[in-house]
Design a protein around this motif. Structure first.
Motif, mmCIF file in Angstrom:
data_model
loop_
_atom_site.group_PDB
_atom_site.id
_atom_site.type_symbol
_atom_site.label_atom_id
_atom_site.label_comp_id
_atom_site.label_asym_id
_atom_site.label_seq_id
_atom_site.Cartn_x
_atom_site.Cartn_y
_atom_site.Cartn_z
ATOM 1 N N SER A 1 -43.087 -0.502 37.460
ATOM 2 C CA SER A 1 -44.211 -1.017 36.670
ATOM 3 C C SER A 1 -44.874 -2.151 37.432
ATOM 4 O O SER A 1 -44.278 -2.753 38.325
ATOM 5 C CB SER A 1 -43.729 -1.501 35.306
ATOM 6 O OG SER A 1 -42.770 -2.521 35.458
ATOM 7 N N ARG B 1 -46.281 -5.827 38.125
ATOM 8 C CA ARG B 1 -45.838 -7.182 37.782
ATOM 9 C C ARG B 1 -46.816 -7.804 36.785
ATOM 10 O O ARG B 1 -47.980 -7.403 36.718
ATOM 11 C CB ARG B 1 -45.785 -8.059 39.024
ATOM 12 C CG ARG B 1 -44.697 -7.689 39.996
ATOM 13 C CD ARG B 1 -44.698 -8.671 41.168
ATOM 14 N NE ARG B 1 -43.652 -8.333 42.102
ATOM 15 C CZ ARG B 1 -42.445 -8.919 42.111
ATOM 16 N NH1 ARG B 1 -42.164 -9.873 41.251
ATOM 17 N NH2 ARG B 1 -41.547 -8.548 42.992
ATOM 18 N N ASP B 2 -46.342 -8.785 36.031
ATOM 19 C CA ASP B 2 -47.207 -9.520 35.116
ATOM 20 C C ASP B 2 -48.360 -10.148 35.888
ATOM 21 O O ASP B 2 -48.159 -10.680 36.979
ATOM 22 C CB ASP B 2 -46.423 -10.615 34.376
ATOM 23 C CG ASP B 2 -45.436 -10.044 33.373
ATOM 24 O OD1 ASP B 2 -45.619 -8.884 32.955
ATOM 25 O OD2 ASP B 2 -44.494 -10.764 33.003
ATOM 26 N N GLN C 1 -46.174 3.053 33.410
ATOM 27 C CA GLN C 1 -45.008 2.986 34.277
ATOM 28 C C GLN C 1 -44.822 4.336 34.953
ATOM 29 O O GLN C 1 -45.231 5.358 34.417
ATOM 30 C CB GLN C 1 -43.745 2.650 33.492
ATOM 31 C CG GLN C 1 -43.782 1.316 32.815
ATOM 32 C CD GLN C 1 -42.517 1.051 32.021
ATOM 33 O OE1 GLN C 1 -41.873 1.965 31.516
ATOM 34 N NE2 GLN C 1 -42.171 -0.217 31.904
ATOM 35 N N ILE D 1 -46.685 -6.107 44.251
ATOM 36 C CA ILE D 1 -47.355 -5.977 42.950
ATOM 37 C C ILE D 1 -46.537 -5.231 41.901
ATOM 38 O O ILE D 1 -46.954 -5.144 40.750
ATOM 39 C CB ILE D 1 -48.725 -5.284 43.097
ATOM 40 C CG1 ILE D 1 -48.570 -3.876 43.654
ATOM 41 C CG2 ILE D 1 -49.670 -6.111 43.940
ATOM 42 C CD1 ILE D 1 -49.829 -3.020 43.579
ATOM 43 N N GLU D 2 -45.367 -4.703 42.286
ATOM 44 C CA GLU D 2 -44.597 -3.888 41.346
ATOM 45 C C GLU D 2 -43.162 -4.388 41.196
ATOM 46 O O GLU D 2 -42.570 -4.903 42.128
ATOM 47 C CB GLU D 2 -44.553 -2.428 41.805
ATOM 48 C CG GLU D 2 -45.904 -1.752 41.778
ATOM 49 C CD GLU D 2 -45.876 -0.350 42.352
ATOM 50 O OE1 GLU D 2 -46.553 0.520 41.761
ATOM 51 O OE2 GLU D 2 -45.201 -0.108 43.377
ATOM 52 N N ASN D 3 -42.639 -4.186 39.991
ATOM 53 C CA ASN D 3 -41.215 -4.377 39.694
ATOM 54 C C ASN D 3 -40.580 -2.996 39.575
ATOM 55 O O ASN D 3 -41.272 -2.022 39.271
ATOM 56 C CB ASN D 3 -41.030 -5.101 38.354
ATOM 57 C CG ASN D 3 -41.516 -6.520 38.391
ATOM 58 O OD1 ASN D 3 -41.315 -7.244 39.357
ATOM 59 N ND2 ASN D 3 -42.186 -6.937 37.331
#
Length: 80
Positions: free
Chosen positions: A8, A10-11, A39, A71-73
């Motif tokens: 997903s 990141r904030d 996601q 940019i992603e988790n």
């Protein structure tokens, strides 16, 4: 053994696809939806002798190939 990797944004990273879906939901009259989150889920079938080893392999694949760590988790779950 199966590894499920969920990726997903990141904030704070703008997600135009989720925003477009949210707008479409509102245009259908569903004003109760306050947020949409997109996601990606990737499932890997792994041959491993232990859950710990499978976790390590999946984490490395997610970090090195599947997710953009800027940019992603990502989250890895192992299912026996």
């Amino acid at each position: 053994m199966q590894a499920q990797i969920t990726i997903s944004l990141r904030d704070g990273v703008l997600d135009p696809q989720a925003k477009a879906i949210h707008h479409a939901i509102e245009s259908l009259g569903f004003s109760q939806v306050s947020q949409v989150v997109m996601q990606k889920q990737i499932t890997l079938e792994l041959e491993s002798s232990s859950q710990e080893h499978a976790q390590q392999i999946a984490e490395q694949i997610a970090h090195d190939l599947l997710a953009n760590p800027v940019i992603e988790n990502y989250e890895v779950q192992i299912k026996a």
